[in-house]
Structures are given as structure tokens and as C-alpha cells.
Write an enzyme that holds these catalytic residues in place. Structure first.
Site, mmCIF file in Angstrom:
data_model
loop_
_atom_site.group_PDB
_atom_site.id
_atom_site.type_symbol
_atom_site.label_atom_id
_atom_site.label_comp_id
_atom_site.label_asym_id
_atom_site.label_seq_id
_atom_site.Cartn_x
_atom_site.Cartn_y
_atom_site.Cartn_z
ATOM 1 N N LYS A 101 34.033 29.988 46.510
ATOM 2 C CA LYS A 101 35.144 29.542 45.746
ATOM 3 C C LYS A 101 35.178 27.933 46.749
ATOM 4 O O LYS A 101 35.417 26.515 45.711
ATOM 5 C CB LYS A 101 36.212 29.727 46.194
ATOM 6 C CG LYS A 101 36.236 30.881 45.310
ATOM 7 C CD LYS A 101 37.863 31.968 45.293
ATOM 8 C CE LYS A 101 37.532 33.419 44.600
ATOM 9 N NZ LYS A 101 39.126 33.976 44.555
ATOM 10 N N LYS A 134 30.329 38.464 36.235
ATOM 11 C CA LYS A 134 31.289 39.016 36.007
ATOM 12 C C LYS A 134 32.149 38.956 34.468
ATOM 13 O O LYS A 134 32.248 37.587 34.294
ATOM 14 C CB LYS A 134 31.935 39.601 37.405
ATOM 15 C CG LYS A 134 32.847 40.081 37.344
ATOM 16 C CD LYS A 134 33.279 40.544 38.452
ATOM 17 C CE LYS A 134 34.414 41.653 39.386
ATOM 18 N NZ LYS A 134 35.275 42.123 39.862
ATOM 19 N N LYS A 157 39.013 35.666 33.786
ATOM 20 C CA LYS A 157 39.785 35.269 32.748
ATOM 21 C C LYS A 157 39.779 34.239 32.439
ATOM 22 O O LYS A 157 40.894 33.583 32.387
ATOM 23 C CB LYS A 157 41.267 35.735 33.312
ATOM 24 C CG LYS A 157 41.117 37.367 34.234
ATOM 25 C CD LYS A 157 42.247 36.852 35.378
ATOM 26 C CE LYS A 157 41.806 38.067 36.504
ATOM 27 N NZ LYS A 157 42.886 38.137 37.381
#
Length: 329
Positions: free
Chosen positions: A112, A196, A199
Site C-alpha cells: 500500500k 483479487k 472494490k
């Protein structure tokens, strides 16, 4: 033997099919024979910038879907992380037992942080795993269902608990065990099955609140391969393998059983079958979600859950403070 089972979801985006298959649908299975604590990790959601209204809406949605998926507030404790101050207090204490070297090895932080400007990386993102350890240790959780990407954090939690117990020569903390579902732990994007399902990919995501026609269109447009054989092969056929995983999980059958159903079928027929089972699942889930929203019970559930969670969490913090020498009544 009854055990404490704990899990939580971070309200950083709308829930998607991967959340349902990998986590939500499994929570209710534990509640009859175990002490179940399921929370919304809203403090963790603050580690990256998020619109306040989005955070609020996502939080209520998660509670509604918890209930829609069969969690019973009379059996399971459902609460907000931020409603139990003991999470933050124990997180602060545990920070003194975490080593910089092991924190620097946290893969999720490095992934991140690599996408952010160094000057905009908040301390909360770095210390996220320590607060997560507090989340777990507060409730003497033995079983912690997590996705593969969270396993490293639970291992850190185990290290902190063992280190603390060893230093003070007392079994203050229960050593947790991560539990990862063998099938469905990692549902991949429909548009890029090497990544993966998240969202933030409109074409590859299936959100739990999506319009069913849009869901069917996404599945029928899912990336596959140039062959015409429905078989599980993650390396050479990631798209088909992902769809087989989704189908088998929602039908509660094995991958092998799913493969046998589609021997000789073309991809169009296979995708239609996957779309049918996904849409049927979401139609039922959305109906239950709407019932929960209309019932107005969310605040009551969260208040009851926070009160029950706080009693246990506060006792843990009190015990910890006594052991380490902090003055407490």
C-alpha cells in the site's frame, strides 16, 4: 469444546462477492457452538483517506449484510471497533512489544505504501497490524477466520502474545490460530483473473448490491481463454478456474464435482450456469438486506454488541495493566 471465534471487515468500500464467499457466509456457521465476535473495523478504515459519509454508509451496510447472512445478535456479538475504546488502549500498549524489524516486513504495508507519496503515508497504516493484534487478543480469540492477505498479521499477533506472556511469565493472552478456507479464500476479478476481486474494478467486481442484470452481464463477459474445456487449472486457465470456484462455493460442492457438471459444455453454457447461481444467491441476499434496513434494528444491534464486547475487552485491558505495573483499581 466451545471456542472464541473473532473476525471483522474494514468498511473501506462496498462489499463484493469475494467478501461474501470468503467471509460473510461462513460466520453464521460458528455461532451455535462457539462464542462469536464479529465487528466492523472502522478504526482501520481511517488508515487511508476516506469520505466520512462513505465510511458511515459502508459501516451500516456491513451490519445489515452480517444480519442478512444469518448472524443472530442473540448468539453472536456484533459491534463497531470504535465503540469499544479498549481496542485503542490495548493497541497503544502492544506497540511497545512490537519490533521495528518485524513491522518493516509487513507485506501489506509495503504494497500500500508503494502506491503513495512518502509524505502522505499515515502512521496508522504502519501500525495497523498492532491494532489488529489488539482486536484479536482482547477477546481471547482462539480461531480467527481471515483471508490469505491477513495471515501475516495474525502471525504477528501470535508473536506479540507469546512475547508478552514470556516476558511476564504468565498466560495473559490466548494464542490465536488463523483459519483460511481452502476453497473460496481468494475470489479473483472477472476482468483480470490474476488479481483479487476488490472494490475498485467496476468490470471485474460483483458488488453485493449490484443490479442483477449488471451481474449477469459481468459474468457473461468474464475473461476466460482460447480453449473450450471447463477444468480447474489456476496457472493456465485462471478465468475458468475462478468461475469454477465461485460456482462450487455457492452450490456447496467440490471443484471436482463442478467440473463433472460441465464436461463437454462450451463456455457460454458454463457462464450462464455461473450467472444463474450468483444471481439467485444475490437476489435472496438483497431481499434479506432490505428487510434488515427497513426493520431499523441496526442501532439496537450495535449498542447491545458494544456493551457485551466492552465488558470482556475492559477486563482484558485491566488484567494487562495489572501485569505490566500500570496503576489500576
Amino acid at each position: 469444546m466451545e471456542q472464541v471465534v473473532l473476525s471483522g471487515i474494514k468498511p473501506t468500500g462496498q462489499l463484493q462477492l469475494g467478501n461474501y464467499i470468503g467471509a460473510l457466509r461462513n460466520f453464521a456457521k460458528y455461532q451455535d457452538d462457539n462464542q462469536v465476535f464479529v465487528f466492523i473495523a472502522d478504526l482501520h478504515a481511517l488508515t487511508l483517506p476516506i469520505d466520512p459519509q462513505v465510511l458511515y454508509n459502508n459501516t451500516r451496510d456491513i451490519v445489515a449484510f452480517y444480519l442478512a447472512c444469518g448472524l443472530d445478535p442473540n448468539k453472536a456479538t456484533i459491534f463497531l471497533q470504535s465503540d469499544v475504546p479498549a481496542h485503542s488502549e490495548l493497541g497503544t500498549i502492544l506497540g511497545n512489544y512490537a519490533y521495528m524489524g518485524e513491522m518493516n516486513r509487513m507485506t501489506q504495508f509495503k504494497e500500500k505504501a508503494s502506491k503513495l507519496n512518502d509524505k502522505s503515508i499515515g502512521l496508522g497504516l504502519y501500525t495497523y497490524p498492532v491494532l489488529m493484534a489488539a482486536d484479536i487478543l482482547l477477546y481471547n480469540a482462539k480461531t480467527v477466520p481471515v483471508g490469505e492477505d491477513q495471515k501475516q498479521h495474525v502471525e504477528l499477533c501470535r508473536n506479540l502474545a507469546e512475547r508478552f506472556n514470556h516476558r511476564y511469565k504468565q498466560d495473559v493472552f490466548t494464542i490465536p490460530t488463523p483459519v483460511i478456507n481452502k476453497t473460496g479464500a481468494r475470489i479473483m476479478s472477472l476482468s483480470d483473473p490474476t488479481k483479487k476481486m476488490s472494490k475498485s474494478d467496476p468490470k471485474g467486481d460483483i458488488l453485493l448490491k449490484d443490479d442483477l442484470k449488471a451481474v449477469r452481464k459481468k459474468i457473461m463477459s468474464a475473461v476466460t481463454d482460447l480453449e473450450c474445456e471447463v477444468r480447474y487449472d489456476k496457472e493456465n486457465k485462471p478465468g475458468i478456474s475462478n468461475l469454477l470456484t465461485i460456482y462450487s462455493c455457492l452450490k456447496d460442492i467440490t471443484i471436482e464435482e463442478a467440473e463433472k457438471e460441465f464436461i463437454g459444455c462450451n463456455y457460454g453454457t458454463f457462464k450462464k450456469a455461473v450467472a444463474d447461481v450468483v444471481c439467485a444467491t444475490l437476489e435472496e441476499l438483497q431481499a434479506k438486506y432490505n428487510q434488515v434496513i427497513e426493520s431499523g434494528i441496526i442501532d439496537e444491534v450495535l449498542q447491545k454488541g458494544a456493551e457485551k464486547a466492552s465488558k470482556i475487552a475492559n477486563e482484558t485491558v485491566k488484567r494487562v495493566k495489572k501485569v505490566i505495573g500500570l496503576y489500576t483499581k
